[in-house]
Design an enzyme around this catalytic site. Structure first.
Site, short mmCIF file in Angstrom:
data_model
loop_
_atom_site.label_atom_id
_atom_site.label_comp_id
_atom_site.label_asym_id
_atom_site.label_seq_id
_atom_site.Cartn_x
_atom_site.Cartn_y
_atom_site.Cartn_z
CG ASN A 220 -2.07 -0.99 1.04
OD1 ASN A 220 -2.14 -1.70 0.04
ND2 ASN A 220 -2.94 -1.07 2.03
CB ILE A 221 0.27 4.58 -1.53
CG1 ILE A 221 1.16 5.75 -1.94
CG2 ILE A 221 -0.96 5.04 -0.75
CD1 ILE A 221 0.50 6.69 -2.95
CE LYS A 222 -2.05 1.39 5.52
NZ LYS A 222 -3.23 1.31 6.40
N GLY A 223 2.59 2.63 3.19
CA GLY A 223 3.85 2.00 3.54
C GLY A 223 4.01 1.66 5.00
CG PHE A 224 6.40 -0.88 8.02
CD1 PHE A 224 5.74 -0.89 9.24
CD2 PHE A 224 7.68 -1.42 7.95
CE1 PHE A 224 6.34 -1.44 10.38
CE2 PHE A 224 8.29 -1.96 9.06
CZ PHE A 224 7.61 -1.98 10.28
#
Length: 261
Positions: A133-137
């Protein structure tokens, strides 16, 4: 502090609890016994057989009918030799987002296609979402953020035949699978079954890059499981993206164009 002033690790060390070298450790486990003094005694007996002696039960709590959870604290006499520890070093450089996009565009001349999923009964999408996902980690954007990467996230509880078929339809360069559920080695069984299914469905040399991640996989076990790479806990999207570029872009566009054909 100069490099020569940096502290060195002794060749033999012991666990640390209250004082350096005291050998104190803390372990937790569950026994199929009702909570009580007999269960505490059984926990101490187990600790002794594990080499933890003397030991004390610092926490015990019933977690259902006939089961008790324990935390035991005590001393071990075992020694650790850091010089004998074997680790697998990362064999590829970490790239910036710009470097990832540039390498894919220059060498593949098309988008790099990634299909991701949690397979079997695994419904824990936190891991796969953190990577895709674009929000990432951990402050890093996920693979969706890269304009030269096409991401197809199938979500949770995906059957292996469905994953294989979607990878074929998308002409996937890489398949990313997350496995968090590990009871009775479910992650091992699912991974080997997935690998076998892909190698049966695709011609030799045309199998997508198979990448698996999860907290219980052992480093160095990729070959035994039939996959190309295993990522453990704490892996960031940047590491995965850099690995994909390292493993796929180096082969050149001609070798990847016929994937899924």
């Amino acid at each position: 502090m100069s490099v020569t002033d940096m502290p060195t690790t002794p060749s033999v060390i012991r666990p640390y609890g209250d004082q350096t070298g005291d050998g104190m450790v803390q372990v937790s486990f569950t026994l199929p016994m009702a909570n009580g003094k007999r269960a505490d005694g059984a926990a101490l007996q187990l600790a002794g057989k594990m080499g933890i002696e003397p030991a004390i039960v610092v926490h015990s709590k019933p977690i259902g009918d006939g089961f008790t959870f324990f935390v035991v604290y005590g001393s071990v006499k075992h020694l650790v030799e850091p010089d004998l520890v074997e680790v697998i070093e990362r064999e590829f450089p970490l790239l910036s987002g710009k470097e990832i996009n540039t390498a894919i565009k220059r060498h593949l001349r098309r988008k790099l296609v990634v299909v991701g999923a949690c397979i079997g009964t695994d419904a824990h999408t936190v891991g796969i979402d953190a990577i895709l996902n674009i929000k990432g980690f951990a402050g890093e954007k996920g693979l969706e953020y890269h304009r030269e990467i096409k991401v197809v996230n199938l979500g949770a509880q995906v059957l292996i035949p469905e994953l294989v078929e979607r990878a074929r339809e998308e002409r996937a360069d890489a398949v990313l699978v997350s496995q968090v559920v590990t009871q009775r080695d479910a992650h091992i069984h699912n991974t080997t079954a997935m690998s076998a299914a892909f190698r049966e469905a695709f011609p030799a040399g045309k199998v997508p890059l198979l990448v698996v991640g999860g907290p219980r996989f052992e480093e160095g076990s990729a070959g035994n499981l039939g996959v190309d790479r295993i990522f453990g806990r704490g892996t960031t999207p940047g590491e995965v993206a850099s690995y994909l570029v390292h493993a796929l872009v180096a082969q050149g566009p001609a070798d990847r164009q016929s994937k899924g054909a």
